[in-house]
Design an enzyme around this catalytic site. Structure first.
Site, short mmCIF file in Angstrom:
data_model
loop_
_atom_site.label_atom_id
_atom_site.label_comp_id
_atom_site.label_asym_id
_atom_site.label_seq_id
_atom_site.Cartn_x
_atom_site.Cartn_y
_atom_site.Cartn_z
CG ASP A 1 41.48 -21.12 -61.78
OD1 ASP A 1 41.18 -20.02 -62.26
OD2 ASP A 1 42.59 -21.36 -61.24
CE1 TYR B 1 40.10 -22.95 -57.25
CE2 TYR B 1 39.79 -20.64 -56.72
CZ TYR B 1 40.29 -21.61 -57.56
OH TYR B 1 40.96 -21.24 -58.69
CG ASP C 1 43.70 -18.64 -66.91
OD1 ASP C 1 42.61 -18.10 -66.65
OD2 ASP C 1 44.80 -18.23 -66.48
CG ASP D 1 44.62 -36.49 -67.90
OD1 ASP D 1 43.39 -36.68 -67.98
OD2 ASP D 1 45.43 -37.41 -67.62
CE LYS E 1 43.93 -37.81 -63.45
NZ LYS E 1 44.54 -38.10 -64.76
C1 IPM Z 1 39.43 -16.73 -61.79
C2 IPM Z 1 40.65 -16.28 -61.01
C3 IPM Z 1 40.39 -16.51 -59.53
C4 IPM Z 1 40.16 -17.99 -59.30
C5 IPM Z 1 41.49 -15.98 -58.60
C6 IPM Z 1 41.77 -14.51 -58.85
C7 IPM Z 1 41.18 -16.23 -57.16
O1 IPM Z 1 41.78 -16.96 -61.44
O2 IPM Z 1 38.36 -16.15 -61.58
O3 IPM Z 1 39.57 -17.64 -62.60
O4 IPM Z 1 41.12 -18.75 -59.12
O5 IPM Z 1 39.00 -18.40 -59.31
MG MG Z 2 41.46 -18.25 -63.07
#
Ligand code: IPM
Ligand code: MG
Length: 353
Positions: free
Chosen positions: A243, A142, A247, A219, A187
């Site tokens: 990240d 990032y 999710d 993975d 990884k």
């Molecule tokens: C998160 C989001 C952010 C990230 C985006 C919105 C930049 O997906 O906080 O997980 O990738 O960190």
């Molecule tokens: Mg995210």
């Protein structure tokens, strides 16, 4: 206690859920005799539209001076499909993380028994899943050196020993307070940066003899989260892997609208839902405010206001039990509650508690 809160509502559904988070925080503060002040500040697309900067200097100053930031969401479709956009709402979030030194992102993945049926996983697999992902938040790809040309582009996944050590310390502290099991996700079979993570973790592990440390390739970890989510207690990983995995973690619990997070580090801590700005739902009063409201619980807990945090969690549980739920987690009995109604019900429950 005096609490000076910066409120960064941002974009999309942000302002709607933010209002409910603030209302709940006010109700709890009133109950326990805390004095909370709320200072709104611009972030994301809203800030680009107003002043051309997704994390303006004024907002930074307000955050710096605050005891905590209550953040909602950023993002707007008008930027998503335009790779040439000079400035993007998400840069506001990244700038905030970097400028406030928020290197540790705490993302709990917890199931709610009454929502297990909403999980894409079978009941017997997901029931009881309860883990925390500690995501490194200010390093890696990032923020590493990048180049963006028309025919060639790269991002660099750089980590220093110091960055790895400080996030592992946070992860070990969490593991010690929980079930004493830490999984380091990397990884290391391919990436040099991951090998540094693994080396540092192997050096640190003997200092925490009460914690079982294991290592898992990312993975494999993504697979294990689906096959046996109850395996995990605390997981620690770098920015990009974290990240993606969080999710995945959020959706196995049944609703992304339920998971809060905390970002902590060198300066003011930030509390925010893990979901995004859901622009399609903006203004429709359908977004689930619970992740934002549970972020308020995490905020209280950060300041050791344990009873206050517990009351917020109890109120959220009560709303779920009473089927006071937004449409995406509604059981099909026809009753309809929007963002505002769920928030108001929770405030009322807290007032009466
Ligand atoms: C998160 C989001 C952010 C990230 C985006 C919105 C930049 O997906 O906080 O997980 O990738 O960190
Ligand atoms: Mg995210």
């Amino acid at each position: 206690m005096k609490l000076n809160i910066a409120v960064l509502a941002g974009d999309g559904i942000g302002p709607e859920i933010s209002a409910q988070g603030v209302a709940v925080m006010q109700a709890v503060c009133q109950k326990f005799g805390h004095e909370a002040t709320f200072t709104p500040a611009l972030v994301g697309a809203a800030a680009i539209d107003a002043v051309g900067d997704p994390f303006p200097e004024d907002t930074y100053e307000i955050c710096k001076k605050a005891d905590a930031v209550l953040f909602s969401s950023v993002g707007d479709p008008k930027f998503d499909n335009n790779p040439n956009a000079k400035v993007r709402p998400e840069q506001g979030l990244l700038a905030m993380r970097k400028k406030l030194g928020l290197f540790a992102n705490i993302r709990p993945v917890q199931t709610f028994d009454c929502l297990i049926h909403k999980s894409p996983l079978k009941d017997e697999l997901v029931r009881g899943a309860d883990f925390v992902c500690i995501r490194e938040l200010t390093g890696g790809m990032y923020f590493g050196e990048k180049k963006e040309g028309d025919d060639y582009a790269y991002d660099t996944n750089a980590y220093s020993r110091e960055e790895v050590e400080r996030i592992l310390k946070v992860a070990y502290a969490y593991a010690q307070r929980r079930r004493k099991h830490l999984t380091v996700v990397d990884k290391a079979n391919v990436l040099a940066s991951s090998r540094l993570w693994r080396k540092v973790a192997q050096e640190m592990a003997p200092k925490y003899p009460d914690v079982t440390t294991d290592f898992m390739y990312v993975d494999n970890a993504s697979m294990r989260m689906i096959q046996e989510p109850t395996f995990f207690d605390v997981m620690v990983t770098e920015n990009t892997f974290g990240d993606i995995l969080t999710d995945e973690g959020s959706c196995i619990t049944g609703s992304m609208g339920l998971l809060p997070s905390a970002s902590t580090g060198e300066s003011t801590p930030v509390f925010e839902p893990i979901h995004g700005s859901w622009p399609q739902a903006k203004g429709l009063n359908i977004a689930n405010p619970l992740a934002q409201i549970l972020s308020v619980a995490m905020l209280f807990e950060y300041f050791n206001l344990v009873k206050e945090g517990a009351l917020v969690r109890k109120a959220v549980d009560a709303s779920l039990d009473a089927n006071v739920r937004t449409p995406e987690i509604q059981v099909a009995d026809g009753s309809k509650y929007g963002t505002k109604e769920v928030g108001a019900w929770i405030v009322d429950w807290i007032n009466k508690a």
